[in-house]
Design an enzyme around this catalytic site. Structure first.
Site, PDB file in Angstrom:
ATOM      1  N   ASN A 197     -19.159   4.540  -5.689  1.00 58.59           N
ATOM      2  CA  ASN A 197     -19.131   3.872  -6.831  1.00 58.59           C
ATOM      3  C   ASN A 197     -19.646   2.034  -6.580  1.00 58.59           C
ATOM      4  O   ASN A 197     -20.280   1.128  -7.433  1.00 58.59           O
ATOM      5  CB  ASN A 197     -17.665   3.522  -7.046  1.00 58.59           C
ATOM      6  CG  ASN A 197     -17.121   4.701  -7.359  1.00 58.59           C
ATOM      7  OD1 ASN A 197     -17.813   5.665  -7.801  1.00 58.59           O
ATOM      8  ND2 ASN A 197     -15.647   5.183  -6.809  1.00 58.59           N
ATOM      9  N   LYS A 248       0.689  -0.856   0.264  1.00 60.78           N
ATOM     10  CA  LYS A 248       0.252  -0.276   0.013  1.00 60.78           C
ATOM     11  C   LYS A 248       0.939   1.158  -0.046  1.00 60.78           C
ATOM     12  O   LYS A 248       2.011   1.221   0.577  1.00 60.78           O
ATOM     13  CB  LYS A 248      -1.058  -0.033   1.520  1.00 60.78           C
ATOM     14  CG  LYS A 248      -2.420   0.848   1.425  1.00 60.78           C
ATOM     15  CD  LYS A 248      -3.199   0.063   0.165  1.00 60.78           C
ATOM     16  CE  LYS A 248      -4.983   0.821   0.247  1.00 60.78           C
ATOM     17  NZ  LYS A 248      -5.480  -0.584  -0.107  1.00 60.78           N
TER      18      LYS A 248
HETATM   19  P1  NAD Z   1     -17.391   5.918  -2.909  1.00 57.20           P
HETATM   20  O1  NAD Z   1     -16.886   6.993  -2.102  1.00 57.20           O
HETATM   21  O2  NAD Z   1     -17.422   6.392  -3.907  1.00 57.20           O
HETATM   22  O3  NAD Z   1     -18.936   5.552  -1.684  1.00 57.20           O
HETATM   23  C1  NAD Z   1     -19.317   5.670  -0.397  1.00 57.20           C
HETATM   24  C2  NAD Z   1     -20.636   6.186  -0.293  1.00 57.20           C
HETATM   25  O4  NAD Z   1     -21.411   5.849   0.664  1.00 57.20           O
HETATM   26  C3  NAD Z   1     -20.281   7.468  -1.010  1.00 57.20           C
HETATM   27  O5  NAD Z   1     -21.740   8.002  -1.484  1.00 57.20           O
HETATM   28  C4  NAD Z   1     -20.741   8.413   0.227  1.00 57.20           C
HETATM   29  O6  NAD Z   1     -21.287   9.597   0.404  1.00 57.20           O
HETATM   30  C5  NAD Z   1     -21.430   7.709   1.318  1.00 57.20           C
HETATM   31  N1  NAD Z   1     -21.576   7.491   2.516  1.00 57.20           N
HETATM   32  C6  NAD Z   1     -20.438   8.286   3.488  1.00 57.20           C
HETATM   33  N2  NAD Z   1     -21.288   7.353   5.041  1.00 57.20           N
HETATM   34  C7  NAD Z   1     -21.883   7.198   5.073  1.00 57.20           C
HETATM   35  C8  NAD Z   1     -22.856   6.696   5.753  1.00 57.20           C
HETATM   36  N3  NAD Z   1     -22.529   6.940   6.951  1.00 57.20           N
HETATM   37  N4  NAD Z   1     -23.869   6.023   5.531  1.00 57.20           N
HETATM   38  C9  NAD Z   1     -24.972   6.149   4.524  1.00 57.20           C
HETATM   39  N5  NAD Z   1     -23.397   6.593   3.434  1.00 57.20           N
HETATM   40  C10 NAD Z   1     -22.565   6.875   3.265  1.00 57.20           C
HETATM   41  O7  NAD Z   1     -16.461   4.270  -2.468  1.00 57.20           O
HETATM   42  P2  NAD Z   1     -16.516   3.147  -3.082  1.00 57.20           P
HETATM   43  O8  NAD Z   1     -15.513   2.870  -3.786  1.00 57.20           O
HETATM   44  O9  NAD Z   1     -18.167   2.518  -3.724  1.00 57.20           O
HETATM   45  O10 NAD Z   1     -16.453   2.190  -1.900  1.00 57.20           O
HETATM   46  C11 NAD Z   1     -16.859   2.191  -1.030  1.00 57.20           C
HETATM   47  C12 NAD Z   1     -16.216   0.637  -0.185  1.00 57.20           C
HETATM   48  O11 NAD Z   1     -15.441   0.101  -0.550  1.00 57.20           O
HETATM   49  C13 NAD Z   1     -14.532   1.740   0.525  1.00 57.20           C
HETATM   50  O12 NAD Z   1     -14.646   1.120   2.304  1.00 57.20           O
HETATM   51  C14 NAD Z   1     -14.161   0.776  -0.448  1.00 57.20           C
HETATM   52  O13 NAD Z   1     -12.500   0.775   0.531  1.00 57.20           O
HETATM   53  C15 NAD Z   1     -14.217  -0.622  -0.808  1.00 57.20           C
HETATM   54  N6  NAD Z   1     -13.670  -1.208  -2.065  1.00 57.20           N
HETATM   55  C16 NAD Z   1     -14.249  -0.269  -3.253  1.00 57.20           C
HETATM   56  C17 NAD Z   1     -13.913  -1.052  -4.520  1.00 57.20           C
HETATM   57  C18 NAD Z   1     -13.823  -0.125  -5.187  1.00 57.20           C
HETATM   58  O14 NAD Z   1     -13.383  -1.373  -6.706  1.00 57.20           O
HETATM   59  N7  NAD Z   1     -14.129   0.753  -5.215  1.00 57.20           N
HETATM   60  C19 NAD Z   1     -12.867  -2.492  -3.755  1.00 57.20           C
HETATM   61  C20 NAD Z   1     -12.625  -2.606  -2.786  1.00 57.20           C
HETATM   62  C21 NAD Z   1     -13.813  -2.370  -1.386  1.00 57.20           C
END
Ligand code: NAD
Length: 348
Positions: free
Chosen positions: A183, A80
């Site tokens: 996302n 990382k």
């Molecule tokens: P993102 O920032 O696009 O989406 C997260 C969403 O959660 C945002 O829309 C945000 O407004 C919302 N949010 C924040 N606090 C909240 C709450 N208390 N209640 C409801 N909604 C809330 O991020 P992402 O890329 O979708 O990733 C989401 C999670 O998945 C993260 O933990 C990330 O580490 C994990 N993850 C993502 C991927 C990927 O391919 N993007 C892969 C593995 C793990």
């Protein structure tokens, strides 16, 4: 902070501090393990209150990548990087290019990709200095956004849980509460809608729920309510620590299966879920789709291979659940010991 003690405790191989006065880059790369192969993991670009906080973050996340890669049967280790954002971070391209040169300096032992605070476009800047980067847009020769693939992996994981509890893996008419429709959560909702699931969703960003509500049939509720819904599946797709000892007694779901990293605030939370009979799909197994996707891009694979590898999440979670049932221990403990066993064998 006693850095060597932290490294010893977590069995980390190498920590690299990167400074470039010209661009203003201050970054840390942690290579947790290269026993399974070169270390891979995202690069964060965030503000940190202190250097210790940045070091702790990179060490914790890097070790988690080793676990995610090992359980996903990838020939990669965990790594990382964090770029410490300052108030005067104006030369973003210069900072990212300087970071790319540091990635290059570890000779392929660390491969970087997108994480919080970095985008696929940023990977293009990094790529101008090193080839050890993945997660670039389709139009630049990459496989594009991994989020839809992460979401697909989550659907496979949900199906593995459903067959255990209901005897079939159909999502039709199953109720799913999604916390966070960014996302991953957004793409997950679209996939679940296609499977005729009944959806409830929340997000702190009203624009995200508005967009989803304009596209599919979904009940939108407030972020404060989402974890208390009586549903088949609760799907954390937003934050870390959604599952903690305070909230566990109040859950009214049968399954927890979501895309977020670090869903448990501590390992014992999984024991509490197990005692309550709530089936938990370990986060780093079910959300490995993103990692599988960026590895495929790095290796020059096609999307067909990605889909095949993603579908393996189903069998992987079924196996974990079956061991959990036989041994009467949490799915999380089963998964952690599977990885530890694999790592110990490599040490012998
Ligand atoms: P993102 O920032 O696009 O989406 C997260 C969403 O959660 C945002 O829309 C945000 O407004 C919302 N949010 C924040 N606090 C909240 C709450 N208390 N209640 C409801 N909604 C809330 O991020 P992402 O890329 O979708 O990733 C989401 C999670 O998945 C993260 O933990 C990330 O580490 C994990 N993850 C993502 C991927 C990927 O391919 N993007 C892969 C593995 C793990």
């Amino acid at each position: 902070m006693d850095i060597f003690r932290e490294m010893q405790n977590g069995d980390h191989e190498k920590l690299v501090f990167c400074n470039d006065n010209t661009s203003g880059l201050r970054a840390i790369i942690d290579i947790h393990s290269t026993k399974l192969g070169p270390a891979i993991g995202g690069c964060r670009f965030l503000e940190y209150h202190s250097e210790d906080e940045a070091i702790k973050d990179v060490l914790r996340l890097s070790k988690a990548m080793t676990y995610k890669s090992a359980v996903s049967e990838l020939a990669y280790g965990g790594g990382k990087a964090v770029i410490i954002k300052s108030n005067s971070c104006e030369d973003r391209d210069g900072i990212l290019r300087a970071f790319g040169r540091f990635v290059e300096s570890v000779n392929g032992r660390y491969i970087t990709t997108v994480d919080s605070g970095t985008s696929m476009a940023d990977m293009i800047s990094i790529r101008s200095e090193t080839r050890h980067v993945t997660g670039v847009p389709v139009e630049m020769g990459g496989l594009g956004d991994p989020s839809p693939i992460t979401a697909l992996g989550v659907v496979w994981g949900m199906k593995a849980c459903l067959i255990e509890l209901y005897g079939n893996n159909s999502l039709k008419n199953k109720t799913v509460a999604i916390q966070g429709v960014g996302n991953v959560g957004y793409h997950l909702a679209l996939l679940l809608h296609k499977e005729d699931a009944k959806l409830i969703a929340s997000d702190v960003d009203a624009e995200k729920t508005r967009r989803l509500g304009s596209e599919i049939d979904v009940k939108i509720i407030s972020p404060e309510q989402i974890c208390y819904q009586e549903v088949d599946i609760l799907s954390p797709c937003a934050l870390a620590n959604t599952v903690n000892e305070d909230i566990i007694p109040h859950f009214k779901c049968n399954i927890i299966a979501g895309g977020a990293n670090n869903q448990l605030s501590k390992e014992e939370d999984a024991d509490l879920l197990h005692q309550r009979g709530i089936l938990y799909a370990p986060d780093y197994v079910i959300n490995a789709g993103g990692l599988i996707h960026v590895v495929a891009e790095y290796e020059g694979m096609k999307m067909e291979n990605v889909y095949e590898n993603i579908s393996k999440i189903y069998q992987r979670i079924r196996k974990i659940i079956s061991v959990s049932r036989e041994k009467d221990i949490s799915t999380n403990r089963v998964t952690n010991s599977m990885v530890q066993e694999k790592m110990n064998k490599l040490r012998e």
